[in-house]
Design an enzyme around this catalytic site. Sequence first.
Site, PDB file in Angstrom:
ATOM      1  N   LYS A   1       8.337  -1.099  -3.091  1.00 18.57           N
ATOM      2  CA  LYS A   1       8.507  -1.502  -4.502  1.00 18.57           C
ATOM      3  C   LYS A   1       8.532  -0.293  -5.420  1.00 18.57           C
ATOM      4  CE  LYS A   1       5.161  -5.220  -4.233  1.00 18.57           C
ATOM      5  NZ  LYS A   1       3.840  -4.743  -3.836  1.00 18.57           N
TER       6      LYS A   1
ATOM      7  N   LYS B   1       9.576   3.005   5.158  1.00 15.74           N
ATOM      8  CA  LYS B   1       9.655   1.570   4.834  1.00 15.74           C
ATOM      9  C   LYS B   1      10.208   1.346   3.414  1.00 15.74           C
ATOM     10  CE  LYS B   1       5.290   0.595   2.715  1.00 15.74           C
ATOM     11  NZ  LYS B   1       4.246  -0.253   2.332  1.00 15.74           N
TER      12      LYS B   1
ATOM     13  N   LYS C   1      -1.054   7.347  -0.400  1.00 13.65           N
ATOM     14  CA  LYS C   1      -1.135   7.162  -1.858  1.00 13.65           C
ATOM     15  C   LYS C   1      -1.805   8.361  -2.525  1.00 13.65           C
ATOM     16  CE  LYS C   1      -0.497   2.307  -2.521  1.00 13.65           C
ATOM     17  NZ  LYS C   1      -1.036   1.050  -2.990  1.00 13.65           N
TER      18      LYS C   1
END
Length: 345
Positions: free
Chosen positions: A211, A208, A126
């Site tokens: 969202k 992966k 992140k």
Amino acid sequence: MLPVKKNGCEFMLDGKKIIFSGMQATGTLTLGNYLGALKNWVQLENEYECFYCVVDLHSITVRQDPAELRKRARALLTLYIAAGLNPEKNCIYYQSHVSAHAELSWILGCFTYMGELSRMTQFKDKAAKHSGNINAGLFTYPVLMAADILLFQSDLVPVGDDQKQHLELTRDIAGRFNSIYGDVFTIPEPYIAKQGARIMSLQEPTKKMSKTDENPNASIYLLDDPDTIMRKFKRAVTDSDNRIIYSDEKPGIKNLIEIYALSTGKGIEEVEKEFDGVGYGEFKMAVGEAVISLLKPLQERFRELEKDKAYIDGIIKANAEKANYYANKTLRKVQKKVGFPERIR
Ligand code: TYM
């Protein structure tokens, strides 16, 4: 109901073991969230006492539009119910409505090392993605997650594979605290399903499904309409071998086989047999159809629930009260243990 004493905190929970899990309201839920977590939650409601949180405090570790966040958080809570979680049996609530999460997080932060947090792969990912906003919340994110879990004396935490490292840290923090103050926290176990724990991107099958992927074709969103779902599967990246075999060397096809198996309830070998000699084009259509049928009832229920404002509001209020009640039991005990002064009633 029978009162259950867990580490000195009285839980009126019918003697069942406790489950806690949560999801972030950053973006629309994907098929990965559903197959890796939500679908499994629905199967646990009779056996366990379950708490499922919309983790809105975690969401602001990356910049959010306030109106959009509120809307998404409500949609997520509604999706929990639309997916089949009975809000009378499962405590479904917003993290921001239970201030004990933030309070316990502060305390646990004083029992967590910088070195441990720096090793978290999700933080590294992140931080790389949001290099202009590497805030302290992003760094201490796993401590808040530990607080979420430990507040409810949770036995089991059903999550996808990507949360495993955070769960290990939660166990370390709880163990450290217990070794100083006695048995305060239940040490939770992760519950990671064998299949579906890591559903991959349709465009980059070694990554992966997420969202927040910038490419909308990479993820199936739970509220995507049938045409969109079919289009995304038709465009899914595969190899050129044209054989439907479940193998690490064929990540695109492996992912599609897994999605098909989980959507239809069939085994992997059964799927390989079913599509023996069939081409990728036809297989992709079959996967698309299976996912459309899987999501149809959830989508219909979501549209109905969305209209029933009073019903959803009632659940939000009642479940926040229940969550506050249990969370405060653990919090008060922790506050006492670390030496905060008693409250005068
Ligand atoms: P979040 O919101 O990223 O994801 C919610 C759940 O979905 C799982 N998941 C997946 N499973 C399979 N394949 C995928 N591609 C996939 N993507 C996501 C996640 O593992 C998760 O179970 N930090 C957490 C939220 C959280 C939490 C908690 C979870 C906060 N506090 C306490 C459990 C307990 C997160 O960001 O999940």
